[in-house]
Motif scaffolding. Sequence first.
Motif, mmCIF file in Angstrom:
data_model
loop_
_atom_site.group_PDB
_atom_site.id
_atom_site.type_symbol
_atom_site.label_atom_id
_atom_site.label_comp_id
_atom_site.label_asym_id
_atom_site.label_seq_id
_atom_site.Cartn_x
_atom_site.Cartn_y
_atom_site.Cartn_z
ATOM 1 N N SER A 35 29.319 36.258 30.340
ATOM 2 C CA SER A 35 29.283 37.006 31.644
ATOM 3 C C SER A 35 30.023 36.258 32.591
ATOM 4 C CB SER A 35 27.761 36.899 31.799
ATOM 5 O OG SER A 35 27.266 35.680 32.083
ATOM 6 N N GLU A 36 30.198 34.952 32.504
ATOM 7 C CA GLU A 36 30.765 34.344 33.654
ATOM 8 C C GLU A 36 32.351 34.445 33.502
ATOM 9 O OE1 GLU A 36 28.390 30.172 34.373
ATOM 10 O OE2 GLU A 36 29.689 30.423 32.752
ATOM 11 N N TYR A 46 36.675 40.286 36.409
ATOM 12 C CA TYR A 46 36.618 41.065 37.431
ATOM 13 C C TYR A 46 36.998 40.917 38.902
ATOM 14 C CZ TYR A 46 34.265 43.498 33.383
ATOM 15 O OH TYR A 46 34.190 44.130 32.340
ATOM 16 N N LYS A 47 36.734 39.672 39.115
ATOM 17 C CA LYS A 47 37.174 39.199 40.608
ATOM 18 C C LYS A 47 38.743 39.383 40.823
ATOM 19 C CE LYS A 47 33.629 35.793 41.363
ATOM 20 N NZ LYS A 47 33.143 34.337 41.631
ATOM 21 N N ILE A 75 29.599 48.828 32.514
ATOM 22 C CA ILE A 75 29.046 47.618 31.805
ATOM 23 C C ILE A 75 27.664 48.553 31.242
ATOM 24 C CG2 ILE A 75 27.649 45.518 31.751
ATOM 25 C CD1 ILE A 75 29.550 44.571 33.712
ATOM 26 N N ASP A 76 27.598 48.524 30.025
ATOM 27 C CA ASP A 76 26.399 48.977 29.119
ATOM 28 C C ASP A 76 25.552 47.929 28.732
ATOM 29 O OD1 ASP A 76 24.512 50.860 28.439
ATOM 30 O OD2 ASP A 76 25.847 51.600 26.914
#
Length: 90
Positions: free
Chosen positions: A4-5, A11-12, A21-22
């Motif tokens: 996730s990080e 994304y940043k 995101i699902d």
Amino acid sequence: MSASEIRREHYKSCRSMSAIIDKTVIDCTPEKVFDTLVFFFRDTENYKLWHKDHIACYWKKGKDFSPDSVLKTEKYIHRSQSGDHNGIIR
């Protein structure tokens, strides 16, 4: 760094992109989830039970998600309102 990080950092750097995101929460043990997936991916007959758009499923190498196993699946995509199939993913 967690997955996730890594995604967050990615994304940043892509601020102009949208992300979808699902997430599905399954209220059972990991073993039950694994056993269910093994059942549905065991063969084409079981794979078709899962969803009407599934065509075929077989292990090209190994089986039941063993290390280095290779699973081949086929399914219909883009079903029209009449039920006709406009594409296949292989």
